[in-house]
Enzyme design. Structure first.
Site, PDB file in Angstrom:
ATOM      1  CB  THR A  15      -2.866   3.939   0.765  1.00 44.80           C
ATOM      2  OG1 THR A  15      -2.806   4.795  -0.377  1.00 44.80           O
ATOM      3  CG2 THR A  15      -4.116   3.082   0.679  1.00 44.80           C
ATOM      4  CG  LEU A  31      -1.914  -1.107   1.422  1.00 42.27           C
ATOM      5  CD1 LEU A  31      -2.641  -0.951   2.754  1.00 42.27           C
ATOM      6  CD2 LEU A  31      -2.914  -1.118   0.278  1.00 42.27           C
ATOM      7  CG  ASP A  32       0.477   4.301  -2.899  1.00 42.56           C
ATOM      8  OD1 ASP A  32       1.221   3.423  -3.354  1.00 42.56           O
ATOM      9  OD2 ASP A  32      -0.345   4.941  -3.591  1.00 42.56           O
ATOM     10  CE  LYS A  33       5.551   8.799   4.729  1.00 43.47           C
ATOM     11  NZ  LYS A  33       6.609   9.828   4.578  1.00 43.47           N
ATOM     12  NE  ARG A  52      -1.627   8.591  -4.895  1.00 38.83           N
ATOM     13  CZ  ARG A  52      -0.393   8.809  -4.475  1.00 38.83           C
ATOM     14  NH1 ARG A  52       0.369   7.784  -4.075  1.00 38.83           N
ATOM     15  NH2 ARG A  52       0.102  10.029  -4.450  1.00 38.83           N
TER      16      ARG A  52
END
Length: 367
Positions: free
Chosen positions: A170, A166-168, A265
């Site tokens: 998110t 997961l993105d930082k 995104r």
């Protein structure tokens, strides 16, 4: 006097000279002092070449960087040029900087919210701000460091059992394999697209209807730190449906068939509805239109479903929205209800004039 001479052929590798035990230099940057001696036959050789022979555990580029940073002295005098020629026999001191990548594999006592764990799996509810895997600029303080502290046996599993990211910024659910067999099985499930991953996202603007974005994603041709929809990119498909509409943004639920970097995104930005709070793909619009500021992207991994690698049982986990996201939605609902009430209560309201409700709140019951 001995005059340094260049040699026509590449010299044989230099043997390392025994050095005293490394001690902290006190530079304040976790460096250690390495006391070395240039071999007697190193006359005419470059300093960086000699150091490469004395310190084979470090790359030539790293040693050259240390020289340019003033970390190397020869006979007590600082040397800042890697091609500095030696006479042979000089005392060399190297203030070796700690390799940032070493900390990438160190356990760290970072709190984790574990929603499920057995001998095979760990399911984590990741908070926003936590980097999943070490990379440049984030060699420590990551989920991987936390996992190695929580379950030390993960040191024997590649990437500490992490199979997806997961993105930082998110938040939400992420699964970790505790054994190599489980990791292999989960990777196959991801490749077969049978792992259920659903996200809630707040998109800017009025999204008219649900749909699918089927557009390849690759590195942005100009801004190399960003991803973009590009010809020749990797296939990427995102399904989305409407959950709730507001006057200036739309709450949607996204499900992934693929797992490309920044996929949701990029895809939402591609269709003209970037995430609220996204500073990278939001074209600078990192706040709710006509609403409160929101300091991170509104994206939460709400559901995670998979087949347990050991038992074969289908499992599903759900994660509630973080408080700051839930609070923002509550505020949007309140604002929408007030806007609708204001429109209906206008003194100039004409019974024969149609009024479009901005948002319908509740089921209409008096209580």
């Amino acid at each position: 006097m001995k005059i340094p001479q260049k040699k026509s052929k590449s010299p044989a590798p230099l043997a390392a000279v025994d050095a005293p035990e490394a001690t902290t230099t006190g530079r304040g940057d976790d460096s250690t002092s390495l006391a070395l001696a240039a071999p007697a036959d190193s006359g005419g050789l470059r300093l960086d070449h000699v150091l490469a022979g004395l310190l084979p555990q470090h790359s030539r580029n790293r040693l050259q960087g240390w020289i340019r940073e003033g970390r190397v002295t020869v006979d007590g005098k600082p040397v800042s040029e890697p091609k500095h020629k030696l006479w042979g026999g000089e005392a060399i001191n190297v203030a070796a900087a700690q390799d940032a990548q070493v900390s990438a594999s160190l356990p760290e006592a970072i709190p984790l919210r574990v929603v499920f764990e057995d001998e095979t799996l760990i399911v984590i509810d990741k908070p926003a701000g936590l980097v999943v895997h070490p990379a440049a600029g984030n060699w420590s303080g990551t989920l991987l460091n936390a996992l190695l502290h929580h379950a030390p046996q993960l040191s024997s599993v590649p990437r500490a059992g992490i199979v997806h990211r997961l993105d930082k910024d998110t938040s939400g659910l992420l699964v970790v394999a505790k054994t190599l067999e489980a990791q292999t099985d989960l990777v196959r499930q991801l490749q077969a697209r049978t792992v259920k991953r659903e996200y809630q996202a707040l998109a800017r603007g009025q999204v008219e209807r649900g749909g699918t974005v089927d557009a390849p994603i690759g590195r942005h041709p100009i801004h190399r730190t960003k991803m973009a929809v590009v010809m020749g990119g990797k296939p990427a498909r995102t399904h989305y449906r409407i959950v709730e509409r507001f006057s200036t943004c739309t709450l949607i639920e996204c499900s992934l068939e693929t797992g490309r970097t920044h996929q949701i995104r990029v895809h939402l930005d591609h269709i003209g509805h970037p995430l609220v709070g996204d500073p990278v793909y939001g074209r600078g619009a990192n706040r709710v239109p006509r609403g409160p500021a929101f300091d991170r992207q509104f994206l939460h991994a709400r559901k995670l479903g998979l087949v347990h690698p050991a038992t074969g049982k289908t499992m599903l986990w759900k994660s509630p929205l973080p408080d700051e996201m839930a609070d923002l939605l509550d505020q949007l609902r309140l604002d929408a209800a007030m806007e609708a009430d204001a429109a209906l209560g206008d003194d100039d309201y004409d019974d024969d004039h149609d009024v479009e409700l901005i948002y319908e709140y509740g089921d209409g019951d008096d209580d």
